[in-house]
Scaffold this active site. Structure first.
Site, mmCIF file in Angstrom:
data_model
loop_
_atom_site.group_PDB
_atom_site.id
_atom_site.type_symbol
_atom_site.label_atom_id
_atom_site.label_comp_id
_atom_site.label_asym_id
_atom_site.label_seq_id
_atom_site.Cartn_x
_atom_site.Cartn_y
_atom_site.Cartn_z
ATOM 1 N N GLU A 38 3.451 -3.525 0.061
ATOM 2 C CA GLU A 38 4.358 -2.827 0.958
ATOM 3 C C GLU A 38 4.174 -1.339 0.681
ATOM 4 O O GLU A 38 4.271 -0.914 -0.477
ATOM 5 C CB GLU A 38 5.803 -3.238 0.675
ATOM 6 C CG GLU A 38 6.742 -2.573 1.646
ATOM 7 C CD GLU A 38 8.216 -2.893 1.407
ATOM 8 O OE1 GLU A 38 8.533 -3.750 0.557
ATOM 9 O OE2 GLU A 38 9.040 -2.251 2.074
ATOM 10 N N ARG A 264 4.230 -12.621 -12.802
ATOM 11 C CA ARG A 264 3.947 -11.206 -12.671
ATOM 12 C C ARG A 264 3.707 -10.592 -14.043
ATOM 13 O O ARG A 264 4.108 -11.130 -15.055
ATOM 14 C CB ARG A 264 5.063 -10.472 -11.920
ATOM 15 C CG ARG A 264 6.421 -10.519 -12.573
ATOM 16 C CD ARG A 264 7.515 -10.108 -11.602
ATOM 17 N NE ARG A 264 7.386 -8.728 -11.183
ATOM 18 C CZ ARG A 264 7.322 -8.332 -9.902
ATOM 19 N NH1 ARG A 264 7.344 -9.209 -8.949
ATOM 20 N NH2 ARG A 264 7.242 -7.068 -9.600
ATOM 21 N N LYS A 274 8.838 -0.671 -8.224
ATOM 22 C CA LYS A 274 8.636 0.573 -7.477
ATOM 23 C C LYS A 274 9.949 1.314 -7.288
ATOM 24 O O LYS A 274 9.965 2.537 -7.274
ATOM 25 C CB LYS A 274 8.002 0.254 -6.117
ATOM 26 C CG LYS A 274 6.505 0.009 -6.240
ATOM 27 C CD LYS A 274 5.863 -0.186 -4.888
ATOM 28 C CE LYS A 274 6.032 -1.605 -4.420
ATOM 29 N NZ LYS A 274 5.300 -1.902 -3.191
#
Ligand code: ATP
Ligand code: MG
Length: 562
Positions: A38, A264, A274
């Site tokens: 994204e 992850r 982020k």
């Protein structure tokens, strides 16, 4: 389409799934993956893991990997992020070829899929307020309640959805929901929202749309449109997989990719979301996304980390099904391992102490040849000037030194790397008692640094000729946070856990003259000190700035007992 892997890739559960699929003849044996960032921030080392995995699998199976911008949330997305992401993926060594896509390019098709779902009686326009929706949704232990709008007719839904698109309703007033099961044990299946009204300018589609698809709806459809075979994502999407499958099954899409989840990457002493990284930038805790202390690809690049080392790290940590925390020391180990082979050696003094060699003729300059790499003669050598006045590292001198201090102290002799054997005679102090200069003598017979009579001189130190030195600024970096898992601390906001000593700026450092030619981004091993690279933002030929990439101390291999 991607760089060749450095070695045969180790097997993992995802490869096993792909191998089985290929054996079963699924997708005609094709492997098509994607990396779907994204564009709402810069990429970090966690993304590097996903990039290496997705592009790596495509390369290994002669497939392809798409770069797709998952740009369905216009309020947080920017073109600058799109550009930085492309730069970083390329820098890591991967190439998407012609396969560059944007979810926003599919807005019209995704809209049509939504209309199709309505016509199948599997989606409805809902007017509940966000608060009411939350109430109706139920909890992990209680089932949800059906919305009073759930049984609108297909015709009414088609009409309302078209009017949502036409901008007849204010933001947030109506949504389109999938009609699944309000009693499902999986909250994601309780009639999830798939479209919302939102008047936000999109960096690609401008003001063309005032409704936007939700991630869960757009993602599976984008995968399907692109003919992805294996849609690899992180574990938090495991509970979304039933929805992913439901949407594609309900619409009967031709291509139904298989979603596979992996753990992850989390790294000690840093944060990886982020949202948090953006806070560090916006609140000026760091100089930007590319601050060398950031766990971002651009920060690491500026710090002097190499793509090869990052790829090796990603390979080393492997792919697993369970979340874990990886020691930052392992990443640093990979960096050192690469730079040890590739970084030319140089002499640099960070905290200078002046040395006067009393018996060396004034005005005389000799040049010594110094190899650029101890183990690789192909990297050549350079000439290093030696003269009567030199700089050494302040802590290479100690008064009343213990026996094992193989550096300078009154009466002790050490080797000045590649030059001469030098004996300290006297330390000169200022009015406050601080040592400001060492008076020394050299052995003229020890040219190159070896004793003419074979006497043992244990210590070797680095030095720089005072008259020839290049003045530089050197930035030393430490961990950005004081605790291993700053994001997981319940008592403190992560920003309170920032290490106040994460950056130390040293000015007046003295470099050997060859370093004046360093170009931004060039890496060196400053002997005995660590790996350093010329800063790509602030370094100028007349005012070099170097970043310490990593020290020479290897804490990881030591702890592993290597
Ligand atoms: P963040 O939590 O940093 O905001 P994200 O998952 O929202 O990350 P995306 O841009 O959506 O960021 O991520 C693109 C891809 O990278 C996704 O497939 C995601 O699963 C993967 N990814 C993100 N963070 C990590 C991580 N820490 N380790 C491995 N893969 C990751
Ligand atoms: Mg995401």
């Amino acid at each position: 389409m991607t760089t060749a892997p450095e070695s045969a890739p180790p097997s993992n559960f995802i490869r096993n799934i792909i191998d089985e699929d290929r054996q079963a003849g699924k997708n005609d044996g094709r492997v098509v993956t994607r990396f779907p960032p994204e564009p709402n921030g810069f990429l970090h080392i966690g993304h590097a893991k996903s990039i290496c995995l997705n592009f790596g699998l495509a390369a290994d199976y002669q497939g392809r990997c798409h770069l797709r911008f998952d740009d369905t949330n216009p309020s947080k997305e920017e073109i600058a992020y799109v550009e930085s992401i492309m730069t970083d993926v390329r820098w890591l060594g991967f190439d998407w070829g012609a396969n560059l896509f944007y979810a926003s390019d599919y807005f019209e098709r995704i809209y049509e899929f939504a209309v199709a779902l309505i016509k199948l009686g599997k989606a409805y326009v809902c007017d509940l307020t966000p608060e009411e929706m939350r109430e109706y949704r139920g909890t992990l232990t209680e089932p949800g309640k059906e919305s009073p709008y759930r049984n609108r007719t297909v015709a009414e839904n088609v009409d309302l959805f078209a009017r949502m698109r036409n901008g007849e309703f204010p933001d947030g007033s109506r949504v389109l929901r999938a009609k699944i099961d309000m009693t499902s044990g999986n909250i994601n299946m309780r009639d999830p929202v798939i479209y919302r009204v939102l008047r936000a300018h999109h960096h690609r589609t401008g003001d063309q749309w005032c409704i936007y698809p939700m991630y869960d709806f757009a993602h599976c459809l984008s995968d399907s449109i692109e003919g992805i075979t294996h849609s690899i994502c992180t574990l938090e999407f495991e509970d979304h997989r039933p929805l992913y499958d439901w949407i594609l099954d309900a619409l009967g899409t031709q291509c139904h990719p298989q979603q596979i989840e992996f753990a992850r990457l989390n790294l000690t002493y840093t944060v990886m979301s982020k949202r948090k990284l953006l806070q560090l930038v916006n609140d000026h805790h760091v100089s930007g996304w590319d601050d060398p202390r950031m766990p971002t690809i651009s920060g690491f690049r500026r710090r002097g980390y190499t793509p090869k080392a990052i790829r090796a790290f990603c390979e080393r940590i492997g792919v697993a099904k369970r979340d874990s925390m990886v020691d930052t020391a392992l990443l640093e180990f990979s960096i050192r391992e690469d730079l040890n082979d590739t970084a030319p050696r140089a002499l640099a003094v960070l905290q200078p102490l002046k040395v006067v060699v009393e018996n060396y003729p004034e005005g005389q300059v000799e040049e010594f040849e110094a190899p650029n790499h101890p183990a690789n003669p192909e990297m050549g050598s350079r000439m290093v000037p030696f003269s009567r006045e030199l700089y050494i590292e302040r802590d290479d001198y100690m008064a009343d030194a213990p026996k094992k201090f193989y550096r300078l102290s009154e009466g002790r002799e050490v080797r000045f790397r590649s030059a001469y054997l030098i004996t300290c005679r006297e330390a000169i102090k200022d009015a406050n008692g601080n040592v400001v200069e060492l008076r020394c003598t050299y052995d003229p017979e020890s040219r190159g640094g070896s004793a003419p009579d074979g006497r043992k001189v244990k210590g070797t130190i680095h030095w720089v000729s005072a008259a020839h030195a290049v003045n530089a600024e050197v930035r030393l970096y430490d961990r950005l946070f004081t605790v291993e898992n700053p994001g997981g601390d319940k008592e403190h906001d992560f920003k309170e856990l920032i290490n106040p000593e994460s950056l130390t700026v040293l000015t007046g450092c003295k470099l050997e003259p060859s370093l004046a030619a360093a170009r931004p981004g060039d890496s060196f091993q400053f002997e005995r000190l660590g790996y350093f690279c010329a800063d790509s933002v602030d370094s100028r030929p007349d005012r070099p700035v170097f970043n310490r990439t990593v020290t020479l101390r290897d804490t990881w291999a030591k702890e592993q007992g290597k």
